[in-house]
Scaffold this active site. Structure first.
Site, PDB file in Angstrom:
ATOM      1  CG  HIS A 169      -1.719  -0.998   1.619  1.00 26.92           C
ATOM      2  ND1 HIS A 169      -1.289  -2.158   2.209  1.00 26.92           N
ATOM      3  CD2 HIS A 169      -3.060  -1.124   1.499  1.00 26.92           C
ATOM      4  CE1 HIS A 169      -2.329  -2.954   2.416  1.00 26.92           C
ATOM      5  NE2 HIS A 169      -3.425  -2.349   1.995  1.00 26.92           N
ATOM      6  CG  ASP A 202       1.859  -0.984   3.325  1.00 27.94           C
ATOM      7  OD1 ASP A 202       1.075  -0.627   4.214  1.00 27.94           O
ATOM      8  OD2 ASP A 202       1.567  -1.812   2.435  1.00 27.94           O
ATOM      9  CD  GLU A 214      -7.961  -8.397  -0.406  1.00 30.60           C
ATOM     10  OE1 GLU A 214      -6.984  -7.884  -0.993  1.00 30.60           O
ATOM     11  OE2 GLU A 214      -7.973  -8.642   0.806  1.00 30.60           O
ATOM     12  CD  GLU A 224      -7.256 -11.759   3.417  1.00 32.75           C
ATOM     13  OE1 GLU A 224      -6.844 -10.690   2.934  1.00 32.75           O
ATOM     14  OE2 GLU A 224      -7.480 -11.931   4.633  1.00 32.75           O
ATOM     15  CG  HIS A 257     -10.992 -11.090   3.194  1.00 31.86           C
ATOM     16  ND1 HIS A 257     -10.596 -10.075   2.368  1.00 31.86           N
ATOM     17  CD2 HIS A 257     -10.337 -10.900   4.366  1.00 31.86           C
ATOM     18  CE1 HIS A 257      -9.714  -9.311   3.007  1.00 31.86           C
ATOM     19  NE2 HIS A 257      -9.544  -9.796   4.221  1.00 31.86           N
ATOM     20  CG  ASP A 275      -4.338 -10.951  -0.449  1.00 32.66           C
ATOM     21  OD1 ASP A 275      -3.481 -10.930  -1.366  1.00 32.66           O
ATOM     22  OD2 ASP A 275      -4.757  -9.918   0.099  1.00 32.66           O
ATOM     23  CG  ASP A 317      -9.282 -10.249   8.214  1.00 34.76           C
ATOM     24  OD1 ASP A 317      -8.941 -11.343   7.745  1.00 34.76           O
ATOM     25  OD2 ASP A 317      -9.026  -9.167   7.662  1.00 34.76           O
ATOM     26  CG  ASP A 321      -5.126 -10.795   7.876  1.00 34.38           C
ATOM     27  OD1 ASP A 321      -5.956 -11.381   7.171  1.00 34.38           O
ATOM     28  OD2 ASP A 321      -4.998  -9.557   7.889  1.00 34.38           O
ATOM     29  CG  ASP A 354      -3.223  -9.625   3.421  1.00 34.66           C
ATOM     30  OD1 ASP A 354      -2.605  -9.170   4.403  1.00 34.66           O
ATOM     31  OD2 ASP A 354      -4.246  -9.084   2.956  1.00 34.66           O
TER      32      ASP A 354
HETATM   33  C1  XLS Z   1      -7.621  -6.342   4.773  1.00 36.23           C
HETATM   34  C2  XLS Z   1      -7.183  -6.602   3.418  1.00 36.23           C
HETATM   35  C3  XLS Z   1      -6.077  -5.704   2.886  1.00 36.23           C
HETATM   36  C4  XLS Z   1      -5.984  -5.815   1.398  1.00 36.23           C
HETATM   37  C5  XLS Z   1      -5.191  -4.738   0.754  1.00 36.23           C
HETATM   38  O1  XLS Z   1      -8.385  -7.089   5.365  1.00 36.23           O
HETATM   39  O2  XLS Z   1      -6.827  -7.954   3.335  1.00 36.23           O
HETATM   40  O3  XLS Z   1      -4.869  -5.974   3.516  1.00 36.23           O
HETATM   41  O4  XLS Z   1      -5.446  -7.042   1.003  1.00 36.23           O
HETATM   42  O5  XLS Z   1      -5.656  -3.481   1.080  1.00 36.23           O
HETATM   43 CA    CA Z   2      -5.977  -9.117   1.699  1.00 38.66          CA
HETATM   44 CA    CA Z   3      -7.549 -10.215   5.953  1.00 40.50          CA
END
Ligand code: XLS
Ligand code: CA
Ligand code: CA
Length: 438
Positions: free
Chosen positions: A101, A104, A232, A268, A271, A296, A307, A309, A339
């Site tokens: 991003h 980042d 996404e 993802e 998600h 992702d 979430d 991750d 991700d």
């Molecule tokens: C957040 C998202 C984010 C996207 C990119 O939940 O996964 O990280 O992948 O903005």
């Molecule tokens: Ca993501």
């Molecule tokens: Ca996520």
């Protein structure tokens, strides 16, 4: 140059019998599977945000990880150190792609002009490193969700100035993506949704979101961006109702606004599960609708339900995911972006190394097993036979669209009750385990 990942030199494949924690047990980058190297099947990417920026905060606790890169305080120095660490890490791990991003890689300045200057200074710094290492950009994106200026959304904000601010960010990131030779731009609608209909004009918000995307396509194509735009999907978090709920919802949106030519989906895993779907369901919906793009790779935790991750370690899920990728004909512009972030208590740089080794090995094993499932053929064969009634007789007429309700009534009057066959789910689950664990 300062070394951040001094515990590793070059992580290489040593095979499943190796006990060296800093080696790949399954990921053998150059091993050829079905005519293609593993690394080209998988196209692993590092996520800049989780790997270099995330510091272990959660809603209840302060940061647990030192991300000052040796006690630095100047934000631009930190940004350069982050880039150094990123490229050191990817080179040592053999990761050939990354995603970022805008927020980042470079800090915000006192106004947008300074933010832009900071951003392009670091983009140039990164470009040099890419040229030296051969590492490529998978996709870039704009953070239009963290700042308070996006509290009402970005493309779906009630405030036109916030919309304009987001558009300006998107323009700059598209310029950067082109400059860095990237093949993807992601829209993840972190604040594109709503909390209550009492204050929301949903129709205008969705039309505006599409307007923003159309402008992005128009600008991107004008400056020579020939990659894919991605949406996404995510159902919730941080907004209660996010507009890009799941693959099916996004496909409806893309078709409504005639965006399907330029957009694909970045799916993802976590998600998908938040939307109440399996990862492979989301991938298959995208694939059969011609919008499978990128992934992702991560996983959630069913006991937590948000979430999280986490780095993917579930080989069963990775195998079913890679089966979808194989069925889609592999990645084109997309790839597998981790991700994923280490847990809050895994606060050392060494933990990032273990996390990526685990994630990459899980997907390497997933790829090997997916290919074995395909070669084995029992599951495909079963599915083919399950629908064989559509290959002849009245079934063929249905598929060919040469019958009618009248004819089907006549047919039913004559033939009576359908003769059904078992779905054999338990048998197929046993076949899958047989392939996965032999
Ligand atoms: C957040 C998202 C984010 C996207 C990119 O939940 O996964 O990280 O992948 O903005
Ligand atoms: Ca993501
Ligand atoms: Ca996520």
């Amino acid at each position: 140059m300062k070394e951040y990942f001094s515990m590793i030199d070059k992580v290489v494949y040593e095979g499943a019998e190796s006990k060296n924690p800093f080696s790949y047990k399954y990921y053998d980058a150059d091993r050829v599977i079905d005519g293609k190297k593993m690394k080209d099947h998988l196209k692993f990417a590092m996520s800049y945000w989780h790997t270099l920026c995330a510091a272990g905060t959660d809603p209840f606790g302060a940061q647990t990880m030192d991300r000052s890169y040796g006690g630095l305080t100047d934000p631009m120095e930190i940004a350069r150190a982050k880039a150094d660490a990123a490229f050191e890490f990817m080179t040592k791990m053999g990761i050939e792609y990354f995603c970022f991003h805008d927020a980042d890689i470079a800090p915000e300045g006192k106004d947008f002009a300074e933010t832009k200057k900071n951003f392009f200074e670091i983009v140039d710094y990164i470009k040099e490193k890419m040229q030296k290492t051969g590492i490529k950009l998978l996709w870039g994106t704009s953070n239009c969700f963290s700042s308070p200026r996006f509290m009402h959304g970005a493309g779906t904000s009630c405030c036109a100035d916030s919309f304009a601010y987001a558009a300006a960010q998107i323009k700059n990131v598209l310029d950067a993506v082109v400059k860095l030779g990237g093949k993807g731009y992601v829209f993840w609608g972190g604040r594109e949704g709503y909390e209550t209909l009492l204050n929301t004009d949903m129709a205008l918000e969705l039309d505006n979101m599409a307007r923003l995307m159309k402008m992005a396509v128009e600008y991107g194509r004008k400056i020579g961006f020939d990659g894919d735009f991605y949406i996404e999907p995510k159902p919730k978090e941080p907004t209660k109702h996010q507009y890009d709920f799941d693959s099916a919802t996004v496909i409806g949106f893309l078709r409504k606004y005639s965006l399907e030519k330029d957009f694909k989906l970045n799916i993802e895993a976590n998600h998908a599960t938040l939307a109440g779907h399996s990862f492979e369901h989301e991938l298959e919906v995208a694939r059969i609708n011609g919008v499978f793009g990128s992934i992702d790779a991560n996983q959630g935790d069913p006991n937590l339900g948000w979430d999280t991750d986490q780095f993917p370690s579930n080989v069963y899920s990775a195998a079913l995911c890679m089966l979808e990728v194989i069925k889609a004909g592999g990645f084109k512009n997309g790839g597998l972006n981790f991700d994923a972030k280490v847990r809050r208590a895994s606060f050392e740089f060494e933990d990032i190394v273990h996390a990526y080794i685990s994630g990459m090995d899980s997907f390497a094993l997933g790829l090997i097993k997916a290919y074995e499932i395909k070669e084995d053929g029992r599951i495909d064969e079963f599915v083919k036979n399950r629908y064989e009634s559509y290959s002849h007789g009245i079934g063929k007429k249905i598929v060919d669209e040469t019958t009618s309700l009248e004819e089907l009534e006549e047919y039913t009057l004559k033939n009576g009750e359908p003769k059904l066959k078992s779905g054999r789910q338990e048998y197929l689950e046993a076949v899958l385990n047989n392939i996965l664990f032999r």
